[in-house]
Write a protein that holds these residues in place. Structure first.
Motif, PDB file in Angstrom:
ATOM      1  N   THR A   5      27.461 -12.229  12.440  1.00 19.59           N
ATOM      2  CA  THR A   5      26.679 -13.450  12.583  1.00 19.59           C
ATOM      3  C   THR A   5      25.273 -13.236  13.090  1.00 19.59           C
ATOM      4  O   THR A   5      24.451 -14.130  13.001  1.00 19.59           O
ATOM      5  CB  THR A   5      27.376 -14.440  13.529  1.00 19.59           C
ATOM      6  OG1 THR A   5      27.548 -13.810  14.787  1.00 19.59           O
ATOM      7  CG2 THR A   5      28.696 -14.897  12.964  1.00 19.59           C
ATOM      8  N   ARG A  18      21.857 -13.912   4.191  1.00 21.04           N
ATOM      9  CA  ARG A  18      22.513 -15.193   4.399  1.00 21.04           C
ATOM     10  C   ARG A  18      22.334 -16.073   3.172  1.00 21.04           C
ATOM     11  O   ARG A  18      21.283 -16.060   2.527  1.00 21.04           O
ATOM     12  CB  ARG A  18      21.923 -15.925   5.606  1.00 21.04           C
ATOM     13  CG  ARG A  18      22.232 -15.275   6.909  1.00 21.04           C
ATOM     14  CD  ARG A  18      23.666 -15.518   7.268  1.00 21.04           C
ATOM     15  NE  ARG A  18      23.890 -15.009   8.598  1.00 21.04           N
ATOM     16  CZ  ARG A  18      25.053 -14.562   9.004  1.00 21.04           C
ATOM     17  NH1 ARG A  18      26.083 -14.569   8.206  1.00 21.04           N
ATOM     18  NH2 ARG A  18      25.190 -14.118  10.212  1.00 21.04           N
ATOM     19  N   PHE A  19      23.331 -16.830   2.872  1.00 16.64           N
ATOM     20  CA  PHE A  19      23.291 -17.855   1.825  1.00 16.64           C
ATOM     21  C   PHE A  19      23.016 -17.290   0.426  1.00 16.64           C
ATOM     22  O   PHE A  19      22.594 -18.023  -0.453  1.00 16.64           O
ATOM     23  CB  PHE A  19      22.267 -18.945   2.162  1.00 16.64           C
ATOM     24  CG  PHE A  19      22.499 -19.613   3.483  1.00 16.64           C
ATOM     25  CD1 PHE A  19      23.488 -20.566   3.627  1.00 16.64           C
ATOM     26  CD2 PHE A  19      21.721 -19.301   4.586  1.00 16.64           C
ATOM     27  CE1 PHE A  19      23.705 -21.191   4.847  1.00 16.64           C
ATOM     28  CE2 PHE A  19      21.926 -19.924   5.808  1.00 16.64           C
ATOM     29  CZ  PHE A  19      22.926 -20.872   5.938  1.00 16.64           C
ATOM     30  N   ALA A  46      21.591 -24.726   7.666  1.00 19.57           N
ATOM     31  CA  ALA A  46      20.787 -23.513   7.518  1.00 19.57           C
ATOM     32  C   ALA A  46      20.063 -23.172   8.821  1.00 19.57           C
ATOM     33  O   ALA A  46      20.076 -22.017   9.272  1.00 19.57           O
ATOM     34  CB  ALA A  46      19.781 -23.684   6.378  1.00 19.57           C
ATOM     35  N   ARG A  49      22.494 -21.962  11.578  1.00 18.12           N
ATOM     36  CA  ARG A  49      22.933 -20.597  11.288  1.00 18.12           C
ATOM     37  C   ARG A  49      21.847 -19.592  11.656  1.00 18.12           C
ATOM     38  O   ARG A  49      22.102 -18.568  12.293  1.00 18.12           O
ATOM     39  CB  ARG A  49      23.281 -20.478   9.796  1.00 18.12           C
ATOM     40  CG  ARG A  49      23.567 -19.094   9.282  1.00 18.12           C
ATOM     41  CD  ARG A  49      24.932 -18.570   9.723  1.00 18.12           C
ATOM     42  NE  ARG A  49      24.791 -17.893  11.005  1.00 18.12           N
ATOM     43  CZ  ARG A  49      25.742 -17.787  11.927  1.00 18.12           C
ATOM     44  NH1 ARG A  49      26.921 -18.324  11.755  1.00 18.12           N
ATOM     45  NH2 ARG A  49      25.532 -17.163  13.050  1.00 18.12           N
ATOM     46  N   GLU A 135      27.840 -18.355   3.905  1.00 19.70           N
ATOM     47  CA  GLU A 135      26.747 -17.839   4.725  1.00 19.70           C
ATOM     48  C   GLU A 135      26.578 -16.337   4.575  1.00 19.70           C
ATOM     49  O   GLU A 135      25.573 -15.777   4.989  1.00 19.70           O
ATOM     50  CB  GLU A 135      27.003 -18.146   6.210  1.00 19.70           C
ATOM     51  CG  GLU A 135      26.899 -19.597   6.559  1.00 19.70           C
ATOM     52  CD  GLU A 135      27.317 -19.871   7.995  1.00 19.70           C
ATOM     53  OE1 GLU A 135      27.650 -18.915   8.731  1.00 19.70           O
ATOM     54  OE2 GLU A 135      27.331 -21.040   8.380  1.00 19.70           O
TER      55      GLU A 135
END
Length: 185
Positions: A5, A18-19, A46, A49, A135
């Motif tokens: 993360t 990410r994404f 978004a 995150r 994610e």
């Protein structure tokens, strides 16, 4: 919780994956998808995150996030100011707290049976897993097990509190029940 993360200290603001699964997705389409499943928007998701990813020992790199938002998130087209990043993160946090209070109120107030609460938690877990995968992160078996244990402990506390609230007195005569009568329920 999610394994991967946080961005490493050596990676630049634009060097993130990410994404990626939403490459080419339209902001409105992402928001519409989220609207059917959660209480937050694509912008709030978004930014929240990224705020977690760019958290440092002294705070969150909100200016960096805002300046690089279109590079970091495929469905975001505009840069944001530091204030807009803060506002989005705050809105996300407020919605999570409100959703949690709504859920617990429904459980405490006995609006749902134990099976219905179990179904709600199961559905929420599946949506959360999916969003974490979108994610670009994953849940480790240990992280998933730890989260399930925390949820189980929280739900047991809800049940105990609800039971104690409902069964501290006999519903027929109003006499206070002893601990052994409460525990047998």
């Amino acid at each position: 919780m999610p394994e991967d993360t946080h961005s490493s200290a050596t990676s630049s603001a634009t060097d993130t994956d990410r994404f990626e699964r939403l490459e080419g997705a339209d902001y409105d389409r992402v928001t519409e998808f989220l609207r059917d499943r959660v209480a937050f928007t694509a912008r709030e998701w978004a930014v929240a995150r990224l705020c977690a990813d760019f958290r440092t020992g002294t705070g969150v790199e909100m200016t960096t996030i805002g300046e690089h938002l279109p590079d970091l998130v495929p469905f975001m087209d505009d840069q944001y100011t530091r204030q807009a990043v803060y506002q989005s993160r705050r809105s996300f946090e407020d919605k999570v707290r409100e959703a949690g209070a709504t859920f617990l109120y429904g459980a405490y107030a006995d609006f749902f049976t134990a099976d219905e609460v179990d179904d709600i938690v199961y559905e929420a877990t599946e949506v959360a897993r999916f969003l974490i995968e979108v994610e670009g992160a994953s849940l480790s078996p240990t992280g998933e097990s730890d989260a399930e244990e925390r949820i189980k402990a929280a739900m047991e506390a809800v049940h105990r509190s609800s039971r104690d609230l409902r069964y501290d007195r006999c519903p027929n005569c109003g006499e206070r029940l002893g601990e052994d009568a409460i525990e047998s329920e």
